[in-house]
Design a protein around this motif. Structure first.
Motif, PDB file in Angstrom:
ATOM      1  N   GLN A 174     -10.122   0.152   3.681  1.00 29.56           N
ATOM      2  CA  GLN A 174      -8.963  -0.739   3.765  1.00 29.56           C
ATOM      3  C   GLN A 174      -9.376  -2.115   4.269  1.00 29.56           C
ATOM      4  O   GLN A 174     -10.151  -2.230   5.224  1.00 29.56           O
ATOM      5  CB  GLN A 174      -7.913  -0.161   4.733  1.00 29.56           C
ATOM      6  N   GLY A 176      -5.869  -4.646   0.410  1.00 29.31           N
ATOM      7  CA  GLY A 176      -5.402  -3.392   0.984  1.00 29.31           C
ATOM      8  C   GLY A 176      -6.391  -2.270   0.775  1.00 29.31           C
ATOM      9  O   GLY A 176      -7.477  -2.268   1.354  1.00 29.31           O
ATOM     10  N   ASP A 177      -6.018  -1.310  -0.066  1.00 30.88           N
ATOM     11  CA  ASP A 177      -6.840  -0.122  -0.316  1.00 30.88           C
ATOM     12  C   ASP A 177      -7.911  -0.460  -1.351  1.00 30.88           C
ATOM     13  O   ASP A 177      -7.698  -0.353  -2.555  1.00 30.88           O
ATOM     14  CB  ASP A 177      -5.942   1.013  -0.810  1.00 30.88           C
ATOM     15  N   THR A 207       0.832  -1.204   0.000  1.00 28.85           N
ATOM     16  CA  THR A 207       0.000   0.000   0.000  1.00 28.85           C
ATOM     17  C   THR A 207       0.867   1.255   0.000  1.00 28.85           C
ATOM     18  O   THR A 207       0.570   2.236  -0.705  1.00 28.85           O
ATOM     19  CB  THR A 207      -0.949   0.005   1.209  1.00 28.85           C
TER      20      THR A 207
END
Length: 361
Positions: free
Chosen positions: A343, A349-350, A98
């Motif tokens: 998240q 992740g994002d 990230t």
């Protein structure tokens, strides 16, 4: 009948995918953001020691009844303590990737490669799993590692080209974990197919793209299809309704990997949204409605719903991916916008960044 269905699905899926290599959704192939701080010196954090032992962990619901819905504080504490090396590594990899995605700093790539290469060389997470919790930890970790790795593997800058030997070692290890995950979660009796199987399928399909393995891709879609067949006409999953006061929570949890699998299927020319007359949409609409009004779940289970999961935004990160599959109304869009970025370590992740792809009706 189940065997025949699986064979037919394998043939159809193989025919669909045979003409082209596997690809992740567009969001996983973005270049990193290029920021002024992108060239700053980065010191890699200490890598958690590779977990090479037997996967044998206590369940946080130890001692609960068949609903598996009453948390055991002592068992929960033991679970978190014993699995800490694995969850620390998940956080390590997700944070490094990230950070690279948000800065373009290649040193985060170096940290990621070195850490995963260390675990791969040690054969981490490949020992036998003695129980359900051990098998669960393996597939959750694989979901994190493969969904993070894809972002490096498919970035236009090809940052992994600087690490050919490590890349080969890591991808071979991820494939081995994928094989173990298929062995542990594929072809289970229907009464045992629940959210864990769906998370396993998500780990498997991400790993299929990492390794370009059609057999893994097909196995993941097979589990997804089984999930869709379990969705009833009202959008409920019977095996998650068994969780009684946590039924809404576990419907929400089950939906997270299913949405990601649908995104990956679409990226490879497969219309996963059509399964069982739009089952994924029925399930999603039911869960989204339950976020503000859980009465439908209360009525089906006979007990008031525990909605504590709503206090943790990571549990709703799938909504950004959902709105890249379906057209979401303005109220939901506003709800999402107010809390971005979303998240979730085990979904890549994002999610706000990864799920920004074209919408379909």
């Amino acid at each position: 009948m189940m065997l025949l269905r699986a064979v037919l699905f394998f043939i159809l899926t193989a025919a669909t995918c045979a003409a082209a290599s596997l690809s992740p959704p567009a969001g996983f192939m973005q270049p990193p953001e290029q920021k002024a701080s992108g060239d700053k010196t980065v010191k890699c954090p200490n890598v958690p020691a590779p977990f090479t032992g037997v996967l044998d962990f206590p369940s946080k619901y130890a001692g609960s009844d068949s609903a598996r819905a009453t948390l055991n504080p002592q068992a929960d504490a033991a679970f978190h303590q014993q699995t800490l090396p694995i969850t620390d590594m998940e956080r390590y990899i997700s944070r490094q990737v990230t950070a690279w995605a948000h800065s373009g700093n290649a040193q985060y790539v170096a940290c990621t490669v070195a850490a995963l290469d260390q675990w791969a060389s040690a054969g981490a997470l490949t020992e036998r799993a003695n129980n359900h919790t051990g098998r669960s930890m393996r597939k959750w970790a694989l979901a994190t590692f493969s969904s993070a790795w894809l972002q490096l593997e498919y970035a236009p800058q090809h940052p992994l080209n600087a690490y050919p030997a490590q890349q080969q070692n890591i991808q071979r290890w991820l494939g081995r974990l994928g094989d173990l995950t298929v062995k542990e979660w594929h072809d289970l009796p229907l009464e045992r197919v629940n959210n864990h199987s769906y998370w396993a399928a998500w780990a498997i399909i991400a790993t299929a793209v990492v390794t370009q393995r059609q057999d893994l891709f097909t196995a993941a879609l097979d589990i997804y299809r089984t999930a869709m067949q379990q969705v009833d006409d009202e959008g409920f999953l019977p095996n998650e309704l068994r969780r009684r006061q946590r039924a809404l929570s576990y419907h929400n949890y089950a939906l997270q990997p299913l949405v990601m699998i649908a995104l990956f299927a679409r990226a490879n020319g497969i219309d996963a949204l059509a399964e069982n007359h739009g089952a994924l949409k029925r399930l999603g609409v039911r869960v989204i409605g339950g976020l503000d009004d859980a009465s439908a779940f209360t009525q089906r289970t006979g007990v008031a719903q525990d909605r504590a999961f709503l206090q943790h935004p990571t549990n709703l990160a799938w909504l950004d991916a959902w709105c890249s599959l379906y057209v979401c109304d303005s109220a939901l869009k506003q709800r999402l916008a107010s809390l971005r970025p979303w998240q979730n370590t085990r979904l890549g992740g994002d999610l706000s960044r990864l799920a920004g792809v074209a919408r379909v009706e």
